[in-house]
Design a protein around this motif. Sequence first.
Motif, PDB file in Angstrom:
ATOM      1  N   ASN A 141       0.777   4.790  -9.637  1.00 24.90           N
ATOM      2  CA  ASN A 141      -0.104   5.894  -9.239  1.00 24.90           C
ATOM      3  C   ASN A 141      -1.224   6.009 -10.269  1.00 24.90           C
ATOM      4  O   ASN A 141      -0.942   6.369 -11.415  1.00 24.90           O
ATOM      5  N   THR A 143      -2.580   3.839  -6.678  1.00 22.55           N
ATOM      6  CA  THR A 143      -2.128   2.636  -6.004  1.00 22.55           C
ATOM      7  C   THR A 143      -3.195   2.139  -5.042  1.00 22.55           C
ATOM      8  O   THR A 143      -4.006   2.929  -4.557  1.00 22.55           O
ATOM      9  N   THR A 147       3.305   2.268  -3.002  1.00 21.33           N
ATOM     10  CA  THR A 147       3.877   2.914  -4.182  1.00 21.33           C
ATOM     11  C   THR A 147       5.335   3.239  -3.914  1.00 21.33           C
ATOM     12  O   THR A 147       5.731   3.470  -2.762  1.00 21.33           O
ATOM     13  N   VAL A 163       4.313  13.372   3.155  1.00 22.75           N
ATOM     14  CA  VAL A 163       2.999  13.160   2.549  1.00 22.75           C
ATOM     15  C   VAL A 163       1.959  13.928   3.360  1.00 22.75           C
ATOM     16  O   VAL A 163       1.988  13.914   4.597  1.00 22.75           O
ATOM     17  N   ASP A 165      -2.471  15.107   3.369  1.00 23.56           N
ATOM     18  CA  ASP A 165      -3.764  14.936   2.739  1.00 23.56           C
ATOM     19  C   ASP A 165      -4.190  16.255   2.106  1.00 23.56           C
ATOM     20  O   ASP A 165      -3.489  17.266   2.208  1.00 23.56           O
ATOM     21  N   PHE A 189       6.170   3.553   0.074  1.00 29.62           N
ATOM     22  CA  PHE A 189       5.146   4.151   0.927  1.00 29.62           C
ATOM     23  C   PHE A 189       3.939   3.234   0.948  1.00 29.62           C
ATOM     24  O   PHE A 189       3.274   3.026  -0.068  1.00 29.62           O
ATOM     25  N   ASP A 190       3.657   2.657   2.118  1.00 30.26           N
ATOM     26  CA  ASP A 190       2.540   1.724   2.288  1.00 30.26           C
ATOM     27  C   ASP A 190       1.258   2.519   2.544  1.00 30.26           C
ATOM     28  O   ASP A 190       1.156   3.232   3.540  1.00 30.26           O
ATOM     29  N   THR A 191       0.293   2.388   1.651  1.00 30.11           N
ATOM     30  CA  THR A 191      -0.961   3.137   1.767  1.00 30.11           C
ATOM     31  C   THR A 191      -2.104   2.285   2.297  1.00 30.11           C
ATOM     32  O   THR A 191      -3.252   2.740   2.313  1.00 30.11           O
ATOM     33  N   LEU A 194      -4.515   3.874   4.767  1.00 26.13           N
ATOM     34  CA  LEU A 194      -5.064   5.194   4.456  1.00 26.13           C
ATOM     35  C   LEU A 194      -6.437   5.087   3.794  1.00 26.13           C
ATOM     36  O   LEU A 194      -6.693   4.151   3.032  1.00 26.13           O
ATOM     37  N   THR A 196      -9.246   5.905   0.996  1.00 27.02           N
ATOM     38  CA  THR A 196      -9.126   6.213  -0.413  1.00 27.02           C
ATOM     39  C   THR A 196      -9.215   7.723  -0.622  1.00 27.02           C
ATOM     40  O   THR A 196      -9.853   8.447   0.142  1.00 27.02           O
ATOM     41  N   TYR A 199      -3.709  12.338  -2.169  1.00 23.96           N
ATOM     42  CA  TYR A 199      -2.731  12.836  -1.203  1.00 23.96           C
ATOM     43  C   TYR A 199      -1.652  13.621  -1.949  1.00 23.96           C
ATOM     44  O   TYR A 199      -1.486  13.460  -3.162  1.00 23.96           O
ATOM     45  N   VAL A 216      -4.977   7.133  -3.938  1.00 20.85           N
ATOM     46  CA  VAL A 216      -5.142   5.834  -3.282  1.00 20.85           C
ATOM     47  C   VAL A 216      -6.526   5.320  -3.623  1.00 20.85           C
ATOM     48  O   VAL A 216      -7.539   5.961  -3.326  1.00 20.85           O
TER      49      VAL A 216
END
Length: 218
Positions: A141, A143, A147, A163, A165, A189-191, A194, A196, A199, A216
């Motif tokens: 973090n 990421t 993460t 999660v 925003d 957690f696949d970002t 998302l 940038t 969050y 992110v």
Amino acid sequence: GTMGRADLDGSNPNPAFVPAADIAVFSGSMVIAGGFVYWATNSGVGRVGLDGSNPIVDFVSEATQVDGLATDGAALYISRGATFLTSIDRVDLDGSNFTELASGTGLGDAQGIAVAADASTSTAPDAVPGSAALTLALAPNPTSAATAITVEAAQTSAVQLAVYDLLGRHVTDLVDGTLAGGAPQTVSFDTAGLPTGVYLVRAQSSDGVEVKRLTVAR
């Protein structure tokens, strides 16, 4: 009739950061938490992004004639001192789970309110002495791809990990079930999909709430 903002050195003043039309009847109490400014009004609690976006006058409409606001970083605490409406209330930062904690003439004419940042109402006898009821860790973090998010409860309890925003919109649920006490659970957690930005990762159990910011970056 407006809400203003300036840099901490006094530069770039904007006296109408939130214009009068979006303020309603402002009582003068305001707090900052989770990327938002919350303010007290006669019709409830308003909310606006720190960049001035998406002002919502009646974000918390369950409480009227609001006089004071405080936050522990996970929830808002509200005091109301108008005739026949004296109470102290709690609501999550996303506007959910509004609860009246106390009410009646015994509170007097409630105006201001304060809460300790580490306040806890847990009285569980099997909680680990000196430890947090709920812990949350994020790595890496910031990421750019994924993460690892680790949540641990001090005692066996139902835990929700989600999660959001910075506008309070739900992004995804990561955990919704029972965690054994003292047994950390890690999820990836696949970002990648998302935008940038920042969050909020929020873990909640019956014993507490823990919120961490996840950045992110690409």
